[in-house]
Design a protein around this motif. Structure first.
Motif, mmCIF file in Angstrom:
data_model
loop_
_atom_site.group_PDB
_atom_site.id
_atom_site.type_symbol
_atom_site.label_atom_id
_atom_site.label_comp_id
_atom_site.label_asym_id
_atom_site.label_seq_id
_atom_site.Cartn_x
_atom_site.Cartn_y
_atom_site.Cartn_z
ATOM 1 N N UNK A 254 -22.870 45.974 107.938
ATOM 2 C CA UNK A 254 -22.012 46.085 106.750
ATOM 3 C C UNK A 254 -21.842 44.723 106.077
ATOM 4 N N UNK A 255 -21.677 43.670 106.865
ATOM 5 C CA UNK A 255 -21.539 42.326 106.298
ATOM 6 C C UNK A 255 -22.802 41.906 105.558
ATOM 7 N N UNK A 256 -23.961 42.180 106.153
ATOM 8 C CA UNK A 256 -25.214 41.833 105.481
ATOM 9 C C UNK A 256 -25.378 42.610 104.179
ATOM 10 N N UNK A 257 -25.034 43.883 104.198
ATOM 11 C CA UNK A 257 -25.126 44.685 102.981
ATOM 12 C C UNK A 257 -24.203 44.139 101.898
ATOM 13 N N UNK B 185 -20.719 50.942 94.131
ATOM 14 C CA UNK B 185 -20.829 50.976 95.600
ATOM 15 C C UNK B 185 -19.441 51.069 96.237
ATOM 16 N N UNK B 186 -18.502 50.322 95.697
ATOM 17 C CA UNK B 186 -17.132 50.369 96.204
ATOM 18 C C UNK B 186 -16.548 51.765 96.057
ATOM 19 N N UNK B 187 -16.734 52.372 94.891
ATOM 20 C CA UNK B 187 -16.234 53.735 94.666
ATOM 21 C C UNK B 187 -16.829 54.722 95.660
ATOM 22 N N UNK B 188 -18.108 54.560 95.935
ATOM 23 C CA UNK B 188 -18.808 55.466 96.846
ATOM 24 C C UNK B 188 -18.379 55.272 98.302
ATOM 25 N N UNK B 189 -18.324 54.018 98.734
ATOM 26 C CA UNK B 189 -18.043 53.721 100.141
ATOM 27 C C UNK B 189 -16.555 53.807 100.484
#
Length: 186
Positions: A134-137, A153-157
């Motif tokens: 997750x940190x690398x992503x 991405x924030x909305x999705x995750x």
């Protein structure tokens, strides 16, 4: 402690004896909104498991600007891992954004638990691996994605963060200005 048991059993089964042994190494701690679990410059005594609540892990640069690294929430493990594992002083802060219930484990208890119960070491390895991924992503996203793509991405995750975190903090997490975030979210 039952929340911790359920969390661990998502990866591996536990007997009553195993779980009693695991639970004996943790301490439960309630925290109020704005309380710090870790302050930069201080020793980091524990790894924390979030039972309930929401926190922010952040770094303050030499100009006094805060940079949000993550928003630990239910079922997350968090600490300043470098400081915790090397018994050095923290470089980052961990602060409650909501009233929270936290389970903590000291380095000594963590090492003892892993040495005496090898399957929990496997559990922690799984958690460390997924955290590292997750940190690398997140780093790759900050380096290569547009502000709009990071917001999507924030909305999705983490869709619930929009209701739990101020736009100022979300903007810091995304690496954009508050105005840019307002434009993206409209």
């Amino acid at each position: 402690m039952e929340h911790l048991r359920k969390h661990i059993e998502e990866i591996l089964p536990l007997s009553e004896e195993d779980f009693s042994f695991i639970a004996s190494h943790f301490t439960a701690q309630p925290f109020k909104k704005s309380d710090y679990l870790i302050r930069a410059g201080e020793v980091v005594p524990q790894i924390f498991f979030v039972v309930s609540g929401l926190l922010k892990l952040y770094y303050t640069d030499e100009f006094g600007k805060d940079h949000i690294l993550s928003f630990p929430r239910e079922d997350w493990w968090e600490t300043d891992y470098l400081a915790f594992n090397t018994s050095t002083r923290a470089k980052i802060n961990l602060q409650c954004l909501e009233d929270s219930v936290i389970l903590g484990i000291t380095l000594k208890n963590y090492q003892k638990l892993c040495a005496q119960l090898p399957k929990i070491e496997h559990f922690f390895l799984e958690k460390a691996t997924s955290g590292h991924i997750a940190s690398q992503q997140r780093i790759l996203s900050l380096l290569s994605s547009t502000a709009e793509a990071r917001y999507e991405q924030l909305l999705k995750r983490y869709p619930s963060l929009l209701q739990r975190v101020s736009k100022t903090l979300l903007a810091s997490y995304l690496g954009v200005s508050r105005e840019t975030l307002s434009r993206l979210s409209s």
